[in-house]
Design an enzyme around this catalytic site. Structure first.
Site, PDB file in Angstrom:
ATOM      1  N   LYS A  78       0.848  -1.197   0.000  1.00 21.96           N
ATOM      2  CA  LYS A  78       0.000   0.000   0.000  1.00 21.96           C
ATOM      3  C   LYS A  78       0.880   1.242   0.000  1.00 21.96           C
ATOM      4  O   LYS A  78       1.915   1.278   0.683  1.00 21.96           O
ATOM      5  CB  LYS A  78      -0.919  -0.023   1.228  1.00 21.96           C
ATOM      6  CG  LYS A  78      -1.981   1.073   1.233  1.00 21.96           C
ATOM      7  CD  LYS A  78      -2.927   0.895   2.410  1.00 21.96           C
ATOM      8  CE  LYS A  78      -3.994   1.991   2.455  1.00 21.96           C
ATOM      9  NZ  LYS A  78      -4.935   1.810   3.584  1.00 21.96           N
ATOM     10  N   SER A 153      -9.821   1.900   2.641  1.00 24.41           N
ATOM     11  CA  SER A 153      -8.945   2.676   1.769  1.00 24.41           C
ATOM     12  C   SER A 153      -7.908   1.843   1.043  1.00 24.41           C
ATOM     13  O   SER A 153      -7.223   2.311   0.155  1.00 24.41           O
ATOM     14  CB  SER A 153      -8.224   3.733   2.611  1.00 24.41           C
ATOM     15  OG  SER A 153      -7.391   3.104   3.582  1.00 24.41           O
ATOM     16  N   SER A 177     -10.367  -0.552   6.793  1.00 22.53           N
ATOM     17  CA  SER A 177      -9.740  -0.372   5.484  1.00 22.53           C
ATOM     18  C   SER A 177      -9.001  -1.578   4.942  1.00 22.53           C
ATOM     19  O   SER A 177      -8.520  -1.552   3.812  1.00 22.53           O
ATOM     20  CB  SER A 177      -8.781   0.829   5.519  1.00 22.53           C
ATOM     21  OG  SER A 177      -9.512   2.013   5.643  1.00 22.53           O
TER      22      SER A 177
END
Length: 488
Positions: A78, A153, A177
């Site tokens: 990420k 997210s 998330s």
């Protein structure tokens, strides 16, 4: 050449590397080809780093030591995890071009275990959003239906794994998330106990809530990755010194005698009846395997979203003060003085959702609002923790839906922040209480995956994994593949 990750788990990949049926270099090349072949549809990666990845793989091949299950295995990271010398943006314009001078602890741990980083996955800007639509760079799509959101997210990491681009990826979870995008994409996502994994090198949003965790296609793979990245870190004052077990060891498929609590609030208003039906069927399957199931109450659940958005935005407004155009990242042009530099840089560098949360958090911490908002939110957090503690006095795990709906359409909720915030109603309490939470695929509604959330006691990830593994082996839903699998 591409490589079909739908046909392999980490153990089988490891076996091929040990037996020299494939090299780490060939696997890395194939993974980069996977991304090139499918990312036009998935839009899962902000950037790839082929030169660094291939150099890393070549060194691994030269050493020829494949003792570790992650050695030579490609991973997606990420884009809020610091990677030395490689652009790390948090999906924000304000950090475009920024290259950290160190690796996040979890990245360093993966490298020490021989994993190969192939690129940085897309996300909501500074992890603020639930659909990966607030990214400055691109909008990621759902692996099962490219007209739907992947969740957020950590949507880029989830879509990359579900779409077969990489065998595993890391994400971060502040209010759901990891678990929500795992649910939307039909894969396995773990938010560990707060403190189980070091946050050093993670771009902080809300420091008392953030946790890093893995995305995989199977529970066993997930347990193996968590074992590699967990553990004490002197750089992080909140990192636990508890011993890290081998989370894979108790994956027997046996849940006889396991006591499961099902909160009635997790099946209340706002939960899609089709989702509820699918999750109840999954719970019934666990019961058929020998677990006992009882309905319980977590009465303060309804206040979780309100409390979370005050606490999270307050911490975020403080954490994001560092992005000012002075030290690193984007800097606005044509400024008159220092104050003008701050205002213009932050106005142009941050997106709407980030600005919204900074303003909400700054207001909540202001002298006139602190007692009325932040202090009350902190009290609600304590009540939520007490709710969980009472249930865990009698039960081993809590089970329910991960998200109230399946994935919704791109553009459907991005302009309605309140609707998007409410989508995290089932995952937020876990972060507020610092508990471990796992999402596994519980089936499909209208062709889209449904998530089953398994919540455990603090630092009892083993029982959570044990429960998820038993259901996974009984349901065999991980055998299901999205249409994009035909690309490999």
């Amino acid at each position: 050449m591409t490589f079909n990750y739908f046909e392999h788990d980490l153990a089988s990949l490891h076996e091929q590397l040990v037996n020299k049926e494939i090299t780490a270099t060939e696997l890395t090349e194939a993974t980069l080809d996977n991304i090139a072949a499918t990312d036009e549809q998935l839009q899962a990666f902000i950037s790839t780093n082929p030169d660094e990845a291939l150099a890393q793989a070549k060194l691994i091949d030269e050493k020829g030591n494949f003792d570790n299950v992650l050695t030579g295995i490609p991973v997606g990271l990420k884009d809020n995890l610091a990677t030395k010398g490689i652009q790390t943006t948090g999906a924000s314009h304000i950090l475009e071009g920024f290259k950290p001078i160190y690796n996040a602890t979890v990245v360093e741990k993966l490298f020490n275990n021989g994993a190969v980083s192939v690129g940085k996955t897309n996300m909501d800007e500074f992890a603020m959003g639930g659909s990966t639509e607030t990214s400055y760079y691109k909008k990621t799509t759902n692996a099962w239906d490219h007209s739907k959101v992947p969740g957020g997210s950590s949507g880029g990491s989830a879509s990359a794994v579900a779409g077969g681009q990489v065998p595993f990826a890391l994400g971060s979870d502040t209010g759901g998330s990891i678990r929500q995008p795992a649910a939307f994409n039909g894969i396995v996502g773990m938010k560990p106990t707060y403190g189980r994994v070091s946050r050093w090198g993670l771009f902080a949003m809300a420091s008392s809530l953030d946790q890093i965790g893995p995305f995989t296609r199977t529970v066993q793979d997930n347990a193996a990755v968590l074992s590699a990245i967990a553990g004490f870190d002197a750089h992080d004052s909140t990192a636990s010194q508890r011993e890290v077990p081998d989370f894979s060891k108790k994956l027997t498929g046996d849940v006889k005698g396991l006591k499961i609590a099902v909160p009635k609030e997790y099946f209340g208003e706002g939960i899609d009846p089709k989702v509820a039906q699918q999750v109840k069927a999954a719970i019934a399957q666990l019961e058929a395997l020998g677990a006992t199931v009882d309905e319980v109450s977590l009465p303060h659940t309804k206040y979780g979203v309100a409390a979370y958005y005050i606490i999270m935005s307050s911490e975020a407004s403080s954490n994001l003060q560092r992005y000012d155009g002075v030290r690193y990242g984007f800097r606005a042009d044509d400024v008159k003085n220092l104050e003008d530099l701050y205002v213009k840089t932050r106005s142009e560098g941050f997106g709407d959702e980030v600005k919204r949360r900074i303003m909400l958090g700054t207001f909540s911490l202001s002298a006139g609002a602190y007692d009325a908002f932040f202090k009350k939110a902190a009290k609600i957090r304590t009540l939520l923790i007490e709710d969980f503690n009472k249930v865990f006095e009698k039960y081993d795990v809590i089970v329910g839906p991960t998200a109230p709906t399946v994935a919704y359409g791109l553009g459907e909720e991005v302009d309605d922040p309140t609707a998007m915030y409410l989508a995290d109603v089932l995952t937020i309490p876990v972060n507020l209480a610092g508990l471990p939470g796992l999402s596994v695929n519980a089936g499909f509604v209208d062709g889209l995956p449904v998530g089953l959330q398994i919540i455990g006691k603090p630092f009892d990830e083993q029982t959570v994994y044990q429960t998820g593994y038993a259901y996974e082996q009984a349901s065999h839903l991980f055998d299901q593949q999205p249409d994009i699998a035909t690309k490999y």
